[in-house]
Design an enzyme around this catalytic site. Structure first.
Site, PDB file in Angstrom:
ATOM      1  N   CYS A  94      12.975   3.797   1.421  1.00 30.84           N
ATOM      2  CA  CYS A  94      13.128   5.210   1.056  1.00 30.84           C
ATOM      3  C   CYS A  94      13.873   5.921   2.193  1.00 30.84           C
ATOM      4  CB  CYS A  94      11.785   5.859   0.754  1.00 30.84           C
ATOM      5  SG  CYS A  94      10.646   5.859   2.149  1.00 30.84           S
ATOM      6  N   ALA A 123       0.836  -1.213   0.000  1.00 33.14           N
ATOM      7  CA  ALA A 123       0.000   0.000   0.000  1.00 33.14           C
ATOM      8  C   ALA A 123       0.867   1.257   0.000  1.00 33.14           C
ATOM      9  CB  ALA A 123      -0.893  -0.003   1.239  1.00 33.14           C
ATOM     10  N   PRO A 124       0.416   2.314  -0.685  1.00 30.20           N
ATOM     11  CA  PRO A 124      -0.868   2.457  -1.361  1.00 30.20           C
ATOM     12  C   PRO A 124      -0.926   1.919  -2.794  1.00 30.20           C
ATOM     13  CG  PRO A 124       0.320   4.540  -1.407  1.00 30.20           C
ATOM     14  CD  PRO A 124       1.182   3.587  -0.617  1.00 30.20           C
ATOM     15  N   GLY A 125       0.168   1.350  -3.285  1.00 35.27           N
ATOM     16  CA  GLY A 125       0.068   0.693  -4.578  1.00 35.27           C
ATOM     17  C   GLY A 125       0.917   1.285  -5.682  1.00 35.27           C
ATOM     18  N   ARG A 178      -5.169   0.642   4.848  1.00 42.18           N
ATOM     19  CA  ARG A 178      -4.248   0.896   3.728  1.00 42.18           C
ATOM     20  C   ARG A 178      -4.467  -0.130   2.605  1.00 42.18           C
ATOM     21  NH1 ARG A 178      -0.009   4.247   4.366  1.00 42.18           N
ATOM     22  NH2 ARG A 178       1.411   3.007   3.097  1.00 42.18           N
TER      23      ARG A 178
HETATM   24  C1  LIG Z   1       7.216   1.836   2.019  1.00 43.42           C
HETATM   25  S1  LIG Z   1       5.567   1.447   2.317  1.00 43.42           S
HETATM   26  C2  LIG Z   1       5.074   0.651   0.857  1.00 43.42           C
HETATM   27  C3  LIG Z   1       4.845   1.577  -0.309  1.00 43.42           C
HETATM   28  C4  LIG Z   1       4.319   0.856  -1.520  1.00 43.42           C
HETATM   29  N1  LIG Z   1       5.201  -0.227  -1.913  1.00 43.42           N
HETATM   30  C5  LIG Z   1       4.127   1.784  -2.697  1.00 43.42           C
HETATM   31  O1  LIG Z   1       5.002   1.846  -3.566  1.00 43.42           O
HETATM   32  O2  LIG Z   1       3.071   2.439  -2.757  1.00 43.42           O
HETATM   33  C6  LIG Z   1       5.669   0.121   3.424  1.00 43.42           C
HETATM   34  C7  LIG Z   1       4.369  -0.562   3.746  1.00 43.42           C
HETATM   35  O3  LIG Z   1       4.643  -1.574   4.695  1.00 43.42           O
HETATM   36  C8  LIG Z   1       3.558  -1.639   5.608  1.00 43.42           C
HETATM   37  N2  LIG Z   1       4.011  -2.237   6.885  1.00 43.42           N
HETATM   38  C9  LIG Z   1       4.131  -1.666   8.099  1.00 43.42           C
HETATM   39  N3  LIG Z   1       4.520  -2.554   9.014  1.00 43.42           N
HETATM   40  C10 LIG Z   1       4.662  -3.731   8.396  1.00 43.42           C
HETATM   41  C11 LIG Z   1       5.045  -5.031   8.802  1.00 43.42           C
HETATM   42  N4  LIG Z   1       5.391  -5.306  10.047  1.00 43.42           N
HETATM   43  N5  LIG Z   1       5.065  -5.999   7.881  1.00 43.42           N
HETATM   44  C12 LIG Z   1       4.731  -5.734   6.601  1.00 43.42           C
HETATM   45  N6  LIG Z   1       4.372  -4.529   6.152  1.00 43.42           N
HETATM   46  C13 LIG Z   1       4.348  -3.536   7.030  1.00 43.42           C
HETATM   47  C14 LIG Z   1       3.120  -0.204   5.758  1.00 43.42           C
HETATM   48  O4  LIG Z   1       1.780  -0.136   6.206  1.00 43.42           O
HETATM   49  C15 LIG Z   1       3.310   0.358   4.369  1.00 43.42           C
HETATM   50  O5  LIG Z   1       2.134   0.285   3.626  1.00 43.42           O
END
Ligand SMILES: C[S@@+](CC[C@H](N)C(=O)[O-])C[C@H]1O[C@@H](n2cnc3c(N)ncnc32)[C@H](O)[C@@H]1O
Length: 476
Positions: A231, A111-113, A138
């Protein structure tokens, strides 16, 4: 901008003389971009046709720098799914994953995709994407973006990574772990990232990243590829995670980003001097990818491409199933809808319509909601799903009501009746208003803007009743 003191201190220590130009980049405006949707770019002409000032991003063929003041995120073409607003350096990650049509891919933290929609674009409707997000709110946004992009071969899951690993052991050919991180590359565009940052948070994130990578490893087929990305700039979450992974998983090789991405435009390798582990991994670490905000136009990212040695499992053989219809009449209303409203006889039909006509595909009802489960999918029993593939519609007392997702996956040439809107009418449709249409039209009619579907309308006596979902309607 008030950067955390500890962050400034740590980056000075890491970057030495280079720290000056790194911190200077925080005085520059944040970078802004959009990524076109190849699934909707039927004539391959979006780059010239979109009504925005665009210039190409060197490391992603779908990516463009855009001008935030032109508000592309508020244009009907955004609702149509013509593009996704995305920070340009984030686009390098999927370029490094390099998805190919037909592959079986998981985006584990999706998320968000942003990256899921880019992966699906590159899959071109063929193969399978499992997009997963741990937080349900999300995951819903992720699912909406999958729908807006008109993606038919994606399931959206809402599970922690270890549950995905239990359900999909050694299943995927490619996995993206775009890990939750301390977000140092978000500081220029998101003040809460600054407020939430601490050195302790960096350590907490690093431990979580290791755990997610262990789960991803369990899900990846031998011979498969995993891309890990963040990031953030902290070596603890970047180079050091890859060092740890290679040392604890000797069955993996680090693949060099230079073999996949262009070696100009400011991309750099990971840094040897940031390594803490053995000399061997330090030598290798330059194969990982760094995007620095003072070296290119982007907020910053880190990515590494890892290959699990061995032969790729042939999932295509194992999991291609015939449909599981219990009673043939279950699908009669659906196929009647297809016969009445879609152009089934065309030879140049889109990938979607070809798939929709396959009688042996894996159709499945969830209560009254009919889905087409993507090809190659194994059983979905026991997994928390937000979207089980392409939502086709709802069974209602001997009638079939087509889903919004189906409209989004279709193109105007796929349907018998399509009402093409001008700009003003498209806005009215997106607000939920009824709009006039041809008096010859009856019942389900696709509504499009610039030849991209917006949703369904139902025609009667020259008026289209609005079927754009209430939750998506724009306010002004
Ligand atoms: C960097 S963001 C992803 C962004 C997405 N890939 C994009 O390009 O739109 C990381 C994601 O990991 C989720 N996240 C948080 N804690 C997590 C956990 N323990 N295990 C897996 N995912 C987790 C967050 O909610 C968030 O949506």
């Amino acid at each position: 901008m008030n950067l955390p003191e500890d962050f400034i201190h740590h980056m000075r220590e890491l970057l030495g003389e280079e720290a000056g130009s790194f911190f200077q980049s925080y005085q520059e405006p944040k970078t802004y971009g959009l990524r076109i949707n190849p699934l909707k770019d039927y004539n391959n002409s979006f780059a010239e046709d979109l009504p925005f000032t665009l210039s190409p991003v060197g490391w992603a063929r779908e990516g463009f720098y855009a001008v935030a003041e032109e508000h592309p995120g508020r244009h009907p073409l955004h609702e149509a799914g013509a593009y996704y607003i995305q920070e340009p350096s984030a686009m390098a990650v999927v370029s490094l994953l390099d998805p190919k049509p037909g592959e079986i891919i998981c985006d584990l933290c999706a998320a968000p995709g942003g990256k899921s929609t880019q992966i699906a674009g590159r899959l071109a409707g063929k193969g399978l994407l499992a997009a997963n997000e741990i937080f349900s709110s999300r995951a819903k946004v992720l699912s909406q973006n999958i729908e807006r992009f008109g993606i038919g071969n994606c399931i959206v899951c809402n599970e922690p990574p270890h549950r995905m690993a239990e359900h999909f052991p050694s299943f995927f050919q490619k996995i993206l772990v775009d890990a939750p991180c301390s977000g140092e590359g978000m500081f220029r565009k998101d003040n809460t990232a600054i407020q939430e940052w601490s050195r302790n948070q960096v350590s907490v994130c690093a431990e979580r990243q290791k755990s997610i990578l262990e789960d991803a490893d369990r899900m990846l087929s031998t011979g498969g590829v995993m891309v890990y990305s963040t990031c953030t700039f902290s070596p603890e979450e970047d180079e050091n995670i890859i060092e740890w992974f290679l040392e604890t998983h000797p069955d993996y090789l680090l693949e060099d980003w230079r073999t996949i991405l262009p070696n100009h435009c400011g991309l750099e390798g990971g840094r040897k001097e940031f390594c803490t582990g053995s000399f061997a991994s330090a030598e290798q670490i330059q194969k990982t990818l760094r995007l620095w905000p003072h070296k290119l136009k982007g907020e910053g990212h880190f990515a590494a491409r890892l290959r699990k040695t061995g032969k790729l499992t042939d999932n295509l053989q194992i999991h291609t199933k015939k449909g599981r219809r219990k009673k043939t009449e279950d699908l009669d209303d659906y196929f009647e809808f297809i016969q009445n409203f879609l152009c089934t006889g065309q030879t140049d039909s889109s990938y979607t319509i070809t798939d929709l006509l396959t009688p042996n595909a894996n159709y499945q009802y969830f209560k009254e909601e009919l889905y087409r489960i993507p090809e190659h999918m194994k059983s979905l029993r026991g997994i928390k799903l937000v979207r089980a593939g392409l939502h086709l519609g709802t069974r209602q007392k001997n009638r079939f009501k087509p889903a919004h997702a189906l409209a989004k996956a279709l193109s105007p040439k796929d349907v018998v009746q399509c009402h093409e809107c001008d700009f003003e009418t498209a806005l009215r449709y997106l607000k939920g208003e009824t709009i006039p249409c041809s008096a010859d039209y009856r019942s389900w009619t696709l509504v499009s803007y610039q030849n991209i579907s917006l949703g369904w309308g139902k025609a009667q006596n020259g008026i289209l009743k609005n079927h754009y979902p209430k939750g998506l309607r724009i306010m002004n």
